[in-house]
Structures are given as C-alpha cells and as structure tokens.
Write a protein that holds these residues in place. Structure first.
Motif, PDB file in Angstrom:
ATOM      1  N   ALA A  21      -5.926  42.775  49.559  1.00 46.95           N
ATOM      2  CA  ALA A  21      -6.929  43.364  48.678  1.00 46.95           C
ATOM      3  C   ALA A  21      -7.732  44.335  49.538  1.00 46.95           C
ATOM      4  N   LEU A  22      -8.075  45.491  48.990  1.00 45.77           N
ATOM      5  CA  LEU A  22      -8.727  46.559  49.752  1.00 45.77           C
ATOM      6  C   LEU A  22     -10.019  46.995  49.075  1.00 45.77           C
ATOM      7  N   ALA A  23     -11.009  47.362  49.887  1.00 41.16           N
ATOM      8  CA  ALA A  23     -12.260  47.902  49.350  1.00 41.16           C
ATOM      9  C   ALA A  23     -12.888  48.822  50.387  1.00 41.16           C
ATOM     10  N   SER A  24     -13.348  49.983  49.950  1.00 43.74           N
ATOM     11  CA  SER A  24     -14.102  50.875  50.833  1.00 43.74           C
ATOM     12  C   SER A  24     -15.513  50.328  50.989  1.00 43.74           C
ATOM     13  N   VAL A  25     -16.014  50.323  52.226  1.00 41.86           N
ATOM     14  CA  VAL A  25     -17.358  49.807  52.489  1.00 41.86           C
ATOM     15  C   VAL A  25     -18.133  50.804  53.334  1.00 41.86           C
ATOM     16  N   THR A  26     -19.460  50.714  53.239  1.00 40.80           N
ATOM     17  CA  THR A  26     -20.334  51.533  54.059  1.00 40.80           C
ATOM     18  C   THR A  26     -21.134  50.631  54.992  1.00 40.80           C
ATOM     19  N   SER A  27     -21.662  51.204  56.033  1.00 43.37           N
ATOM     20  CA  SER A  27     -22.407  50.437  57.027  1.00 43.37           C
ATOM     21  C   SER A  27     -23.562  49.677  56.379  1.00 43.37           C
ATOM     22  N   GLY A  28     -23.665  48.383  56.674  1.00 44.91           N
ATOM     23  CA  GLY A  28     -24.723  47.535  56.145  1.00 44.91           C
ATOM     24  C   GLY A  28     -24.409  46.899  54.807  1.00 44.91           C
ATOM     25  N   GLN A  29     -23.314  47.304  54.184  1.00 50.25           N
ATOM     26  CA  GLN A  29     -22.943  46.774  52.865  1.00 50.25           C
ATOM     27  C   GLN A  29     -22.347  45.370  53.001  1.00 50.25           C
TER      28      GLN A  29
END
Length: 102
Positions: A21-29
């Motif tokens: 399973a894949l998800a784009s994440v940002t710093s601190g998320q």
C-alpha cells in the motif's frame, strides 16, 4: 542423535508474495496505512519504509490486521494484512508491505 524420521505431509502454502500500500507524505505528517493480502492468502508478516531510503520515519505502531476494518486479529485467527502508523521526518512515498502466503 537418532535416525531421521519419516517425511512429513506437504505444507498447505505454495509460496509467499509481497503486497504493498502506498501513500505520499510530507514532513511532520502522521499517517495510518494498511496493506491487505488477496482473497485466499494469509499474512505472515509485514514492514514499513519511506522512500527515498534514509528519509527519517518514526513508527508509532505496526501490526497484523484481521479484517477489512483494520482491527487486530483475534487470538488463534489468521491475519489478512499489515497496518502501520508513522510520522514522516521528510517528504516521500510511504510503503506498507504485507507478506502473504498462498
């Protein structure tokens, strides 16, 4: 050591495959993500990582799941997936792997 015993019965699994399973994440998320086996497969384990490799990642929890709601499997029942909750230390692609026997 004594003599070798007779050959045991053949196992019920023919192999193990990885499902992601894949998800784009940002710093601190902070993200919770679940990867599931396909019908008829049984989860044997799992892992989590953030791409690119070396990107900081805090894993709050990772565990098997026993149903499509993501609940933990009951004692003595099979797992069908793997769930992770993480906080990303940088931006990237979060990957939750589940290893499924078939």
């Amino acid at each position: 050591m004594g003599p070798a015993g007779p050959q045991g019965p053949a196992g019920s699994f023919s192999g193990v495959v990885n499902r992601d399973a894949l998800a784009s994440v940002t710093s601190g998320q902070t993200v919770t993500l679940t990867s599931f086996c396909e019908s008829g497969e049984v989860a044997t384990g799992g892992s989590v990582n953030l791409i690119p490799d070396g990107t900081p990642l805090t894993i709050t929890t990772q565990r098997p799941v026993g149903n499509t709601f993501g609940d933990s499997p009951d004692n003595g029942t099979s797992a069908i997936g793997w769930r992770a909750q993480v906080t990303a230390g940088g931006s990237g692609l979060l990957v939750v792997h589940v290893f499924c026997a078939h």
